[in-house]
Design an enzyme around this catalytic site. Structure first.
Site, short mmCIF file in Angstrom:
data_model
loop_
_atom_site.label_atom_id
_atom_site.label_comp_id
_atom_site.label_asym_id
_atom_site.label_seq_id
_atom_site.Cartn_x
_atom_site.Cartn_y
_atom_site.Cartn_z
N ASP A 1 0.29 -8.39 7.12
CA ASP A 1 -0.47 -7.59 6.18
C ASP A 1 0.43 -7.01 5.08
OD1 ASP A 1 -2.39 -6.01 5.04
OD2 ASP A 1 -2.81 -4.82 6.83
N ASP B 1 -10.86 -4.51 2.79
CA ASP B 1 -11.37 -4.23 4.14
C ASP B 1 -12.89 -4.13 4.17
OD1 ASP B 1 -8.68 -4.01 4.51
OD2 ASP B 1 -8.77 -2.13 5.60
C1 GLA Z 1 -5.12 -3.02 6.07
C2 GLA Z 1 -5.85 -4.25 6.59
C3 GLA Z 1 -6.74 -3.84 7.75
C4 GLA Z 1 -5.90 -3.20 8.85
C5 GLA Z 1 -5.12 -2.02 8.29
C6 GLA Z 1 -4.12 -1.49 9.29
O1 GLA Z 1 -6.01 -2.12 5.50
O2 GLA Z 1 -6.60 -4.85 5.57
O3 GLA Z 1 -7.44 -4.96 8.26
O4 GLA Z 1 -5.05 -4.16 9.39
O5 GLA Z 1 -4.41 -2.39 7.12
O6 GLA Z 1 -3.36 -0.43 8.80
#
Ligand code: GLA
Length: 668
Positions: A417, A483
């Site tokens: 990520d 997200d």
């Molecule tokens: C980002 C990702 C999420 C999750 C969070 C964790 O926002 O897009 O899916 O993994 O980080 O901190």
């Protein structure tokens, strides 16, 4: 009840039954003036509409906005700016539950100045199912009109914006300064709900047949010489007994648990005949084991991830509970394999730079062993930057070392990520592809040195149109958007935007529209039910399966209710997601509130999704001419698991608001 709409003369007060609270609980009529709608605080006795949950608004384009235009600019109608209101886009609908707690709805309405010239809309207010206010067709540049509707004793009201009869292009519509005057004697408060929330739930099949069945996936990949683990997903009245013919050398099957382990000795495709015997008979199905370099994720990964439920409240016990429930709920037997920890497991690095898990994960190797013993696979999370999104230790400049640690622990899946990488130095949506790709190539190279198969999941929110190059940098899947949340507006806007991205998905490399938002969620310690109503959840799973999306359950596995289990364990629906051809659906037809998508399947049949994006029941029709097929076809309804007949040139179905149907058309 009074029907009223009129253009307000600026500065000119119009007496319109605006009831303000005066001292001692009495009320008196007063006149609303434009400044009443433009203020920071609502007039005494009234609340702003945008103090309610406006995410519940259903609209054909964009997201509903509280206090701004739909494009997030100051809400402006012919130069007049409003601080409160609902910025929406036609066709749009919001349902208010009142139960007698309000006496009046007041709003200035109009087309936002940000709109393009074709904008044309009508604003409508219905109270208890009766239309009590409707504007003429309004265009860009028209002065705001006032809508004022008596709500005394009303149980509900619906705010609608239609397209003025010419389609939705540029229809940015503002309920500006919209407010609800409260009945002084009621303890209730108005609530905003999705109109779809009042629709009956569509029927879906429930339960699994007692006869033995072997479920997906039908194809699985591995690298020769590396550890192989596969639980044969099978349902039926037990105890079940498993057998496999033509297993490649190096693999062995536990006939009691159905778990295949070992490592394949050589490159090749091995057609293994699986047999499962139960108390109601036996069944066989072929499983292809493909051994070679980079053969992972030949179908979209299915499993669970901790983020949408626990956020940073995740710990070892919760992961074990998820693995237990994956088996106990029966979902492992429908092909859900991965148990993935998201962010917040990371501790510090030791003196040698080796990453440690934090105190909530006392022994990662033991946790992985626990998961593997059930035939399930273990996923983990990291970031290419120095810090993860939640501020924990990232893998920056420790990539190979971290992969060695993952191998030691027994990791099978890595979500990588972006988060702090580049520390803002890289323009997020930049066309600087080498810069966007670099950290993912570095981790790919590190993974390639490992002696373990690890599925590689890229997460950088779709920047640089990652779907066009995610496979080139060695990703098995890549997040295509920001997200997801459990709102219709979030889920539907993410899902339906994939029409031009389908061609980039295929075996080993998938678009990832993010994890599932069904069941009990929380992104932290306090859980609640998903805000998606059941029909919206049917749409969610239907669309994700058509998109060949990874299916990572995001909820508390130990609190699965019967509806959520039915939703996640319909094998005819999951068959579409896991189809070995791996060709994702494209949009074939669309109107303002309906869409038809289709996906060719390996056996020559066609999976077709019929979607109703509007709030109320409507007929959705799949026309053969739109689908590019001809002649009579047998149609099977996959959610209901029943044949519905032979159709010559179209199939139509009544679909509930925000609901969907998933059908399969036979070969000619
Ligand atoms: C980002 C990702 C999420 C999750 C969070 C964790 O926002 O897009 O899916 O993994 O980080 O901190």
């Amino acid at each position: 009840m009074i029907i009223e709409t009129r253009t307000i003369g600026w500065g000119l007060a119009i007496v319109l039954f605006f009831v303000a609270q005066v001292g001692g609980g009495q009320t008196a009529a007063s006149a609303p003036a434009l400044p009443d709608f433009q203020g920071e605080s609502a007039p005494a006795g009234a609340i702003w509409l945008d103090s309610l949950d406006l995410e519940q608004t259903v609209q054909s384009h964009g997201k509903p906005r509280a206090g701004t235009s739909v494009d997030k600019r100051p809400m402006t109608i012919r130069g007049v700016v409003f601080k409160h209101g609902l910025g929406t886009h036609a066709v749009s609908e919001l349902h208010l539950v009142l139960e007698g707690c309000a006496t009046r709805f007041l709003s200035m309405v109009g087309v936002d100045d940000e709109s393009g010239s074709p904008a044309s809309v009508r604003f409508i207010v219905e109270v208890d199912g009766r239309k009590l206010a409707q504007t003429e067709v309004m265009h860009k540049g028209d002065a705001a009109e006032l809508i004022s509707v008596d709500l005394t004793g009303a149980r509900s009201a619906t705010l609608r914006v239609d397209d003025g009869g010419d389609g939705i292009a540029a229809d940015h519509a503002d309920w500006a300064g919209a407010m609800i005057v409260l009945a002084g004697d009621s303890r209730l408060r108005p609530r905003a709900i999705s109109p779809a929330g009042t629709e009956p739930t569509m029927k879906i099949a429930s339960g699994v047949p007692p006869e033995p069945r072997i479920n997906n996936p039908r194809i699985v990949g591995t690298t020769p010489g590396r550890p192989f683990l596969f639980l044969i997903p099978a349902t039926g009245e037990g105890p079940l007994e498993y057998a496999a013919e033509n297993l490649p050398s190096g693999l062995s099957l536990d006939a009691r648990t159905g778990i295949i382990t070992g490592s394949v000795g050589q490159v090749g495709t091995f057609k293994v005949m699986l047999t499962v015997k139960g108390s109601r008979g036996q069944t066989s199905r072929e499983l292809s084991i493909v051994a070679g370099a980079h053969k992972l994720a030949l179908t979209p990964p299915m499993g669970w991830n901790s983020w949408n439920v626990w956020g940073c409240a995740v710990d070892d016990a919760k992961i074990r509970a998820a693995a237990d429930a994956m088996v106990k709920s029966g979902l492992a037997a429908h092909g859900f394999q991965y148990i993935n920890i998201d962010d917040c497991w990371e501790g510090r690095r030791d003196a040698h730079g080796e990453i440690q898990s934090n105190e909530k994960f006392p022994d990662m190797k033991a946790l992985a062993d626990y998961i593997h013993a059930k035939g399930l696979k273990f996923g983990i999370y990291s970031s290419p930057g120095p810090k993860t999104c939640a501020g924990y230790e990232g893998s920056h400049e420790h990539e190979e070392q971290d992969v060695r640690t993952y191998v030691k622990w027994g990791v099978d899946y890595l979500k990588y990520d972006w988060c702090s990488y580049g520390a803002g130095a890289i323009p997020k949506k930049s066309a600087d592809l080498p810069a966007l790709q670099k950290p993912y190539r570095v981790m790919r190279a590190a993974l390639d040195k490992a002696d373990r198969d690890i599925v590689y999941s890229l997460c950088q929110y779709g920047w640089g149109e990652v779907w066009k190059w995610g496979a080139q940098v060695g990703g098995n899947l890549w997040r295509t958007t920001g997200d997801i949340t459990d709102y219709w507006s979030s889920m539907s806007s993410i899902g339906f935007r994939h029409a031009d991205r389908s061609s980039f998905a295929g075996p080993g490399h998938w678009n990832d529209p993010d994890m599932l938002v069904v069941g009990r969620l929380g992104w932290g310690p306090n859980l609640r039910d998903t805000r998606l109503v059941p029909n919206e959840q049917i749409t969610h799973i239907t669309l994700w399966c058509l998109l060949a999306a990874p299916l990572l359950i995001g909820c508390d596995m130990s609190q699965l209710d019967p509806f959520t289990i039915d939703l996640l364990s319909n094998d005819e629906v999951l068959d579409v997601d896991q189809d070995p051809l791996g060709q994702a659906a494209t949009r074939k037809a669309q109107s303002d509130t309906t869409q038809v998508w289709a996906r060719p399947l390996a056996d020559g049949t066609l999976a077709v999704g019929l979607f109703n994006l509007g709030g109320t029941t409507t007929q959705v029709t799949a026309r053969w001419s739109d689908l590019g097929v001809t002649g009579p076809r047998r149609v099977r309804d996959l959610w209901r698991q029943m044949d519905v007949g032979v159709f010559n040139d179209a199939y139509g179905h009544e679909i509930r608001g925000h609901g969907a149907a998933l059908i399969k058309l036979s070969k000619p």
